[in-house]
Design a protein around this motif. Structure first.
Motif, PDB file in Angstrom:
ATOM      1  N   MET A   1       4.978 -11.494  -1.826  1.00  0.00           N
ATOM      2  CA  MET A   1       5.350 -10.973  -0.504  1.00  0.00           C
ATOM      3  C   MET A   1       4.908  -9.518  -0.368  1.00  0.00           C
ATOM      4  SD  MET A   1       9.030 -11.100   1.518  1.00  0.00           S
ATOM      5  CE  MET A   1       9.974 -10.559   0.081  1.00  0.00           C
ATOM      6  N   ASN A   2       4.504  -9.157   0.850  1.00  0.00           N
ATOM      7  CA  ASN A   2       4.068  -7.797   1.166  1.00  0.00           C
ATOM      8  C   ASN A   2       4.947  -7.213   2.266  1.00  0.00           C
ATOM      9  OD1 ASN A   2       1.545  -8.159  -0.474  1.00  0.00           O
ATOM     10  ND2 ASN A   2       1.133  -9.658   1.128  1.00  0.00           N
ATOM     11  N   ARG A   3       5.276  -5.944   2.126  1.00  0.00           N
ATOM     12  CA  ARG A   3       6.171  -5.276   3.074  1.00  0.00           C
ATOM     13  C   ARG A   3       5.485  -4.002   3.573  1.00  0.00           C
ATOM     14  NH1 ARG A   3      11.713  -3.114   0.561  1.00  0.00           N
ATOM     15  NH2 ARG A   3      10.327  -1.384   0.008  1.00  0.00           N
ATOM     16  N   TYR A   4       5.009  -4.052   4.823  1.00  0.00           N
ATOM     17  CA  TYR A   4       4.264  -2.932   5.400  1.00  0.00           C
ATOM     18  C   TYR A   4       5.182  -2.062   6.258  1.00  0.00           C
ATOM     19  CZ  TYR A   4      -0.066  -5.437   4.220  1.00  0.00           C
ATOM     20  OH  TYR A   4      -1.085  -6.084   3.562  1.00  0.00           O
ATOM     21  N   SER A   5       5.422  -0.839   5.807  1.00  0.00           N
ATOM     22  CA  SER A   5       6.129   0.138   6.641  1.00  0.00           C
ATOM     23  C   SER A   5       5.133   0.740   7.634  1.00  0.00           C
ATOM     24  CB  SER A   5       6.735   1.232   5.767  1.00  0.00           C
ATOM     25  OG  SER A   5       7.701   0.699   4.881  1.00  0.00           O
ATOM     26  N   LYS A   6       5.633   1.559   8.549  1.00  0.00           N
ATOM     27  CA  LYS A   6       4.754   2.167   9.542  1.00  0.00           C
ATOM     28  C   LYS A   6       3.641   2.967   8.852  1.00  0.00           C
ATOM     29  CE  LYS A   6       4.687   4.871  13.800  1.00  0.00           C
ATOM     30  NZ  LYS A   6       5.482   5.578  14.826  1.00  0.00           N
ATOM     31  N   GLY A   7       2.407   2.724   9.292  1.00  0.00           N
ATOM     32  CA  GLY A   7       1.256   3.429   8.754  1.00  0.00           C
ATOM     33  C   GLY A   7       0.634   2.786   7.531  1.00  0.00           C
ATOM     34  N   GLU A   8       1.313   1.830   6.908  1.00  0.00           N
ATOM     35  CA  GLU A   8       0.767   1.215   5.705  1.00  0.00           C
ATOM     36  C   GLU A   8      -0.264   0.160   6.053  1.00  0.00           C
ATOM     37  OE1 GLU A   8       4.229   1.970   2.398  1.00  0.00           O
ATOM     38  OE2 GLU A   8       4.206   0.039   3.423  1.00  0.00           O
ATOM     39  N   TYR A   9      -1.230  -0.021   5.179  1.00  0.00           N
ATOM     40  CA  TYR A   9      -2.388  -0.863   5.434  1.00  0.00           C
ATOM     41  C   TYR A   9      -2.838  -1.485   4.124  1.00  0.00           C
ATOM     42  CZ  TYR A   9      -4.981   2.826   3.094  1.00  0.00           C
ATOM     43  OH  TYR A   9      -5.430   3.705   2.154  1.00  0.00           O
ATOM     44  N   MET A  10      -3.913  -2.272   4.163  1.00  0.00           N
ATOM     45  CA  MET A  10      -4.552  -2.777   2.950  1.00  0.00           C
ATOM     46  C   MET A  10      -6.053  -2.635   3.093  1.00  0.00           C
ATOM     47  SD  MET A  10      -4.766  -3.974  -0.037  1.00  0.00           S
ATOM     48  CE  MET A  10      -3.031  -4.170  -0.374  1.00  0.00           C
ATOM     49  N   GLU A  11      -6.680  -2.048   2.105  1.00  0.00           N
ATOM     50  CA  GLU A  11      -8.123  -1.807   2.138  1.00  0.00           C
ATOM     51  C   GLU A  11      -8.905  -3.115   2.017  1.00  0.00           C
ATOM     52  OE1 GLU A  11      -6.811  -1.340  -2.206  1.00  0.00           O
ATOM     53  OE2 GLU A  11      -6.077  -0.671  -0.236  1.00  0.00           O
ATOM     54  N   PRO A  12     -10.207  -3.115   2.394  1.00  0.00           N
ATOM     55  CA  PRO A  12     -11.035  -4.315   2.255  1.00  0.00           C
ATOM     56  C   PRO A  12     -11.068  -4.806   0.810  1.00  0.00           C
ATOM     57  CG  PRO A  12     -12.136  -2.710   3.657  1.00  0.00           C
ATOM     58  CD  PRO A  12     -10.944  -2.012   3.056  1.00  0.00           C
ATOM     59  N   HIS A  13     -10.894  -6.112   0.630  1.00  0.00           N
ATOM     60  CA  HIS A  13     -10.874  -6.693  -0.703  1.00  0.00           C
ATOM     61  C   HIS A  13     -11.079  -8.197  -0.594  1.00  0.00           C
ATOM     62  CE1 HIS A  13      -6.815  -7.399   0.814  1.00  0.00           C
ATOM     63  NE2 HIS A  13      -6.687  -8.346  -0.103  1.00  0.00           N
ATOM     64  N   ASP A  14     -11.261  -8.844  -1.714  1.00  0.00           N
ATOM     65  CA  ASP A  14     -11.261 -10.301  -1.771  1.00  0.00           C
ATOM     66  C   ASP A  14     -10.340 -10.720  -2.909  1.00  0.00           C
ATOM     67  OD1 ASP A  14     -12.701 -10.300  -4.262  1.00  0.00           O
ATOM     68  OD2 ASP A  14     -14.551  -9.950  -3.130  1.00  0.00           O
ATOM     69  N   HIS A  15     -10.207 -12.022  -3.127  1.00  0.00           N
ATOM     70  CA  HIS A  15      -9.324 -12.542  -4.164  1.00  0.00           C
ATOM     71  C   HIS A  15     -10.113 -13.316  -5.222  1.00  0.00           C
ATOM     72  CE1 HIS A  15      -5.342 -12.457  -1.626  1.00  0.00           C
ATOM     73  NE2 HIS A  15      -6.105 -11.392  -1.405  1.00  0.00           N
ATOM     74  N   ILE A  16     -11.351 -12.950  -5.424  1.00  0.00           N
ATOM     75  CA  ILE A  16     -12.200 -13.664  -6.379  1.00  0.00           C
ATOM     76  C   ILE A  16     -11.625 -13.549  -7.794  1.00  0.00           C
ATOM     77  CG2 ILE A  16     -14.447 -13.671  -7.521  1.00  0.00           C
ATOM     78  CD1 ILE A  16     -15.732 -12.855  -4.938  1.00  0.00           C
ATOM     79  N   SER A  17     -11.553 -14.696  -8.470  1.00  0.00           N
ATOM     80  CA  SER A  17     -11.171 -14.729  -9.876  1.00  0.00           C
ATOM     81  C   SER A  17     -11.798 -15.963 -10.509  1.00  0.00           C
ATOM     82  CB  SER A  17      -9.649 -14.766 -10.029  1.00  0.00           C
ATOM     83  OG  SER A  17      -9.147 -16.038  -9.673  1.00  0.00           O
TER      84      SER A  17
END
Length: 218
Positions: A91-107
Motif C-alpha cells: 500500500m502507498n500513502r501519498y500526502s500533499k505534494g508527494e509523488y513517484m518518479e518514473p520507474h518500472d517493475h522489471i525483475s
C-alpha cells in the motif's frame, strides 16, 4: 476494458467493492508503524513496500476480489497452456505534494504489475510513459504540433475514479504526479509472477486446474 499505449496492453477496470477494501484497510492507513520510505527511491512517499508489517495487512481478502480482473487480463494474452501465478502487494500513502518518479517493475520473476487506486482524491495522477527514441525526436523538434497529426503517443493518463484497477506489463514505465489534495491519496501496488506447468500450493489445491490457483506472496 483493454486499452493500449501503442502496442502495450493496459487493462482499465472498476472494482465494485473497493469501498469495502478501503474500510478494512482504514485501521492501517493512519498507523505510521506500517509505513516507511524505501532506499533508492527519489520520492519520499510512505509505503508498506519492504516493511516487515506489510505481511499483517489483509491482502488475501483483497486478492480474492482482484483475481477475476487479473485473470481477465491474462486471458486477453491468449495463454495456450495451464498456468498459476503468485502476487506481491503493498500500500502507498501519498500526502500533499508527494509523488513517484518514473520507474518500472522489471525483475527476474515478475511479468505483470498493477495499480489499484482506492482513493484518488479526484485526481488522475497515475501516468504511463512510452520511451521510444524515434517518437521523442519528433517531440523535441516540435513536429508533433506543427506537422504530423498521427504520431504514436508517448504518455497515457487513464481516468482514475476511486476503485480503478490498472493492469499492465511490468516493463511499462509509469509515474505518479504530486498529490494536490490536503487529504491522503491511497493506492495499492502489486506484481504478478506467472509460472507454467503442473503446480499446486498444497494438497487442498490438487483438484484445481493450475490456471485457477492463485498464491499470495507478500
Amino acid at each position: 476494458m483493454i486499452d493500449h499505449l501503442n502496442s502495450i496492453p493496459i487493462y482499465i477496470g472498476q472494482v465494485k467493492n473497493y469501498k469495502m477494501h478501503l474500510d478494512i484497510l482504514d485501521q492501517y492507513i493512519n498507523d505510521d508503524s506500517y509505513f516507511g520510505s524505501v532506499n533508492g527511491w527519489i520520492s519520499d512517499v510512505k509505503t508498506t513496500f519492504q516493511q516487515t508489517q506489510n505481511r499483517d495487512l489483509p491482502w488475501q481478502i483483497i486478492l480474492e476480489d482482484l483475481n477475476k480482473y487479473i485473470q481477465e487480463y491474462l486471458e486477453v494474452l491468449s495463454p495456450v497452456s495451464e498456468y498459476h501465478y503468485k502476487t506481491h502487494m503493498w500500500m502507498n500513502r501519498y500526502s500533499k505534494g508527494e509523488y513517484m518518479e518514473p520507474h518500472d517493475h522489471i525483475s527476474k520473476s515478475d511479468q505483470i504489475s498493477f495499480a489499484y487506486i482506492l482513493n484518488s482524491q479526484g485526481q488522475n495522477n497515475f501516468v504511463f510513459e512510452n520511451r521510444v527514441d524515434w517518437i521523442n525526436s519528433f517531440d523535441n523538434n516540435d513536429l508533433r504540433s506543427t506537422l504530423f497529426t498521427n504520431l504514436p503517443v508517448n504518455s497515457y493518463i487513464p481516468e482514475q475514479k476511486d476503485g480503478t484497477l490498472l493492469i499492465f506489463p511490468s516493463s511499462t514505465i509509469h509515474y505518479v504526479t504530486p498529490n494536490t489534495s490536503n487529504d491522503l491519496r491511497i493506492t495499492i501496488s502489486g506484481n504478478i509472477s506467472i509460472k507454467v506447468g503442473n503446480y499446486f500450493v498444497d494438497e487442498r489445491d490438487a483438484t484445481l486446474k493450475t490456471k485457477d490457483v492463485k498464491v499470495l506472496d507478500i
